[in-house]
Motif scaffolding. Sequence first.
Motif, short mmCIF file in Angstrom:
data_model
loop_
_atom_site.label_atom_id
_atom_site.label_comp_id
_atom_site.label_asym_id
_atom_site.label_seq_id
_atom_site.Cartn_x
_atom_site.Cartn_y
_atom_site.Cartn_z
N SER A 157 -28.79 -75.23 -30.78
CA SER A 157 -29.84 -75.28 -29.79
C SER A 157 -30.67 -74.22 -30.20
CB SER A 157 -29.00 -75.09 -28.54
OG SER A 157 -30.25 -74.62 -27.46
N HIS A 201 -23.23 -69.99 -10.01
CA HIS A 201 -23.49 -71.45 -10.42
C HIS A 201 -24.53 -71.80 -11.38
CE1 HIS A 201 -23.47 -75.85 -9.27
NE2 HIS A 201 -22.73 -75.51 -10.60
N PHE A 202 -24.33 -72.04 -12.61
CA PHE A 202 -25.52 -72.54 -13.60
C PHE A 202 -25.71 -73.83 -13.52
CE2 PHE A 202 -26.52 -68.64 -16.13
CZ PHE A 202 -25.40 -67.91 -15.49
N ASN A 250 -26.92 -77.58 -15.83
CA ASN A 250 -27.01 -78.01 -17.15
C ASN A 250 -28.11 -78.32 -17.77
OD1 ASN A 250 -25.77 -78.41 -19.65
ND2 ASN A 250 -25.04 -80.47 -18.94
N PRO A 251 -28.89 -78.10 -18.94
CA PRO A 251 -28.48 -76.83 -19.78
C PRO A 251 -29.03 -75.78 -19.24
CG PRO A 251 -30.20 -78.56 -20.66
CD PRO A 251 -30.34 -78.90 -19.10
N HIS A 259 -29.83 -72.80 -20.57
CA HIS A 259 -30.92 -72.29 -21.25
C HIS A 259 -32.29 -72.82 -20.89
CE1 HIS A 259 -30.56 -75.60 -23.98
NE2 HIS A 259 -31.85 -75.16 -24.54
N MET A 279 -32.55 -74.98 -17.33
CA MET A 279 -32.69 -75.02 -15.86
C MET A 279 -32.68 -73.67 -15.46
SD MET A 279 -32.67 -78.38 -16.18
CE MET A 279 -32.76 -78.91 -14.52
N PRO A 304 -36.60 -85.54 -13.25
CA PRO A 304 -36.69 -85.89 -14.71
C PRO A 304 -35.72 -86.78 -15.34
CG PRO A 304 -35.74 -83.62 -14.24
CD PRO A 304 -36.23 -84.41 -13.12
N MET A 305 -34.72 -87.17 -14.62
CA MET A 305 -33.54 -88.08 -15.04
C MET A 305 -33.23 -88.93 -13.77
SD MET A 305 -30.70 -85.81 -17.35
CE MET A 305 -30.97 -85.64 -19.14
N PHE A 334 -25.17 -87.52 -18.29
CA PHE A 334 -25.56 -86.27 -19.07
C PHE A 334 -24.60 -85.08 -18.45
CE2 PHE A 334 -28.26 -82.33 -18.49
CZ PHE A 334 -28.43 -81.96 -20.06
N VAL A 364 -16.77 -84.61 -14.25
CA VAL A 364 -17.24 -83.50 -13.51
C VAL A 364 -17.82 -84.03 -12.22
CG1 VAL A 364 -19.11 -81.72 -13.49
CG2 VAL A 364 -17.85 -82.36 -15.37
N1 3HC Z 1 -27.71 -84.33 -23.89
C1 3HC Z 1 -27.88 -83.07 -24.26
N2 3HC Z 1 -28.66 -82.26 -24.42
C2 3HC Z 1 -30.00 -82.65 -24.04
C3 3HC Z 1 -30.01 -83.98 -23.69
C4 3HC Z 1 -29.03 -85.03 -23.48
N3 3HC Z 1 -29.06 -86.12 -23.08
N4 3HC Z 1 -31.43 -84.48 -23.32
C5 3HC Z 1 -32.07 -83.30 -23.64
N5 3HC Z 1 -31.24 -82.19 -23.96
C6 3HC Z 1 -31.49 -81.06 -24.68
C7 3HC Z 1 -32.52 -80.99 -25.67
O1 3HC Z 1 -31.62 -81.02 -26.82
C8 3HC Z 1 -33.23 -79.64 -25.80
O2 3HC Z 1 -32.38 -78.74 -26.09
P1 3HC Z 1 -32.96 -77.19 -26.90
O3 3HC Z 1 -33.75 -76.58 -26.09
O4 3HC Z 1 -31.70 -76.57 -27.34
O5 3HC Z 1 -33.78 -77.95 -27.97
C9 3HC Z 1 -33.25 -79.41 -24.17
O6 3HC Z 1 -32.49 -80.23 -23.40
C10 3HC Z 1 -34.75 -79.88 -23.77
O7 3HC Z 1 -34.91 -80.95 -24.39
P2 3HC Z 1 -36.55 -81.54 -24.39
O8 3HC Z 1 -37.35 -80.52 -24.66
O9 3HC Z 1 -36.55 -82.97 -25.12
O10 3HC Z 1 -36.73 -81.60 -22.79
P3 3HC Z 1 -36.85 -83.01 -22.01
O11 3HC Z 1 -38.16 -83.06 -21.65
O12 3HC Z 1 -36.15 -84.22 -22.51
O13 3HC Z 1 -35.95 -82.42 -20.84
C11 3HC Z 1 -33.75 -82.08 -19.82
C12 3HC Z 1 -34.43 -82.49 -21.02
C13 3HC Z 1 -34.20 -80.39 -19.58
C14 3HC Z 1 -32.30 -82.19 -19.88
C15 3HC Z 1 -34.41 -82.95 -18.63
O14 3HC Z 1 -34.41 -84.29 -18.57
C16 3HC Z 1 -33.64 -82.41 -17.23
O15 3HC Z 1 -34.28 -81.33 -16.50
N6 3HC Z 1 -33.02 -83.39 -16.76
C17 3HC Z 1 -32.18 -83.12 -15.48
C18 3HC Z 1 -31.33 -81.81 -15.72
C19 3HC Z 1 -30.56 -81.49 -14.39
O16 3HC Z 1 -30.69 -82.13 -13.50
N7 3HC Z 1 -29.80 -80.59 -14.44
C20 3HC Z 1 -28.56 -80.27 -13.38
C21 3HC Z 1 -27.28 -81.11 -13.45
S1 3HC Z 1 -26.25 -80.79 -12.40
C22 3HC Z 1 -25.42 -79.31 -12.78
O17 3HC Z 1 -25.45 -78.99 -13.89
C23 3HC Z 1 -24.37 -78.85 -11.74
C24 3HC Z 1 -23.03 -78.95 -12.32
O18 3HC Z 1 -22.19 -78.23 -11.40
C25 3HC Z 1 -22.53 -80.34 -12.38
#
Ligand code: 3HC
Length: 295
Positions: free
Chosen positions: A49, A140-141, A143-144, A146, A148, A225-226, A234, A239
């Motif tokens: 990463s 509570h963080f 994902n990802p 670095h 969010m 975003p998703m 993801f 989980v």
């Molecule tokens: N799987 C793993 N990593 C991924 C991925 C995937 N499907 N899609 C993107 N990434 C990683 C990339 O590798 C990149 O990592 P890097 O900084 O190390 O290079 C990073 O995400 C950013 O990728 P991009 O620059 O291509 O950015 P995008 O514009 O594609 O955004 C995203 C990717 C940040 C993941 C965006 O789609 C997003 O914000 N998605 C929603 C994420 C979200 O809602 N997270 C919260 C989940 S709930 C949670 O975590 C709580 C827990 O308790 C369950």
Amino acid sequence: MEQRVVMVVGAGQMGAGIARVTAGAGYTVILHDVDDNIVGNGISRIEQSLSSQVQKEKISIDEKQKILSLIKGSTSIDDAGCAEMVIEAVFEEYDLKARIFSVLDEICPRETFFATNTSSIQITRLASTVKRSDRFIGIHFFNPPHIMRLVEIIPGLKTSRETIGKALLFVEKIKKESVMVKDVPGFLVNRINAALRLEAYNCLMEGVARLEDIDKALKLALGHPMGPFELADFVGLDVGLHVLQTLHNGYKDPKWRPSPLLEKLVWSGDLGCKTGKGWYDYTSGQKIPRKDVQF
Ligand code: 3HC
């Protein structure tokens, strides 16, 4: 200058991400897990990463090297003895977390703070496994970690003001935003997100729209975003199921009953991106919506 040490317990996706942002703030981080392979994979994940961020010119090579030099892998939980804070980020299972905290409670000096990255298990319940429930808090963080920007800060019933202050200071140091949340099942973000996800599963089961169209709709109409199915894959379907089970058990309200479709996928071992299949099939290298989970 005094070197500040944080131990992160659990070197999976979240633990590795938390270790990385913590080292990014200048802490020495001990990334702990039970075997060398898991720890090695966690450190490789961080390395990849960081390299990807160097390539995108988001950080310099020197920053990457500095962060990596601050992260030490460990398979000995005794190493927690020199940490000022321990952040637990292991699998979402109460018994496992409780066991780890009771061991840490014996090893760590009284001053050490304990934080848990649990997705939804109540902090007061986890804090009851240690003698220092005043020094125990939820951080509570998302994902990802670095990317969010938010962390939820969840004090338990006995968490002291000093511990809340320490947690807020830590969040400021790692350059995240925080919201203070009451200790309820699912906390804030996962509770709201679970409601949205459940409704998406209901729409799929009722045949209101195809799963890829539900995702498309939420992205293009609401700017997410998703979509909910992409996000579920993801985060991991196991989980997501744990979060729903915690909400269901905690509130005793049938509205949180986990979707039977989701249960079936988890039983089958299809847990999302990490296993190659979830709501979508990723095994061909492309993201193909599953036909066998749709009516
Ligand atoms: N799987 C793993 N990593 C991924 C991925 C995937 N499907 N899609 C993107 N990434 C990683 C990339 O590798 C990149 O990592 P890097 O900084 O190390 O290079 C990073 O995400 C950013 O990728 P991009 O620059 O291509 O950015 P995008 O514009 O594609 O955004 C995203 C990717 C940040 C993941 C965006 O789609 C997003 O914000 N998605 C929603 C994420 C979200 O809602 N997270 C919260 C989940 S709930 C949670 O975590 C709580 C827990 O308790 C369950």
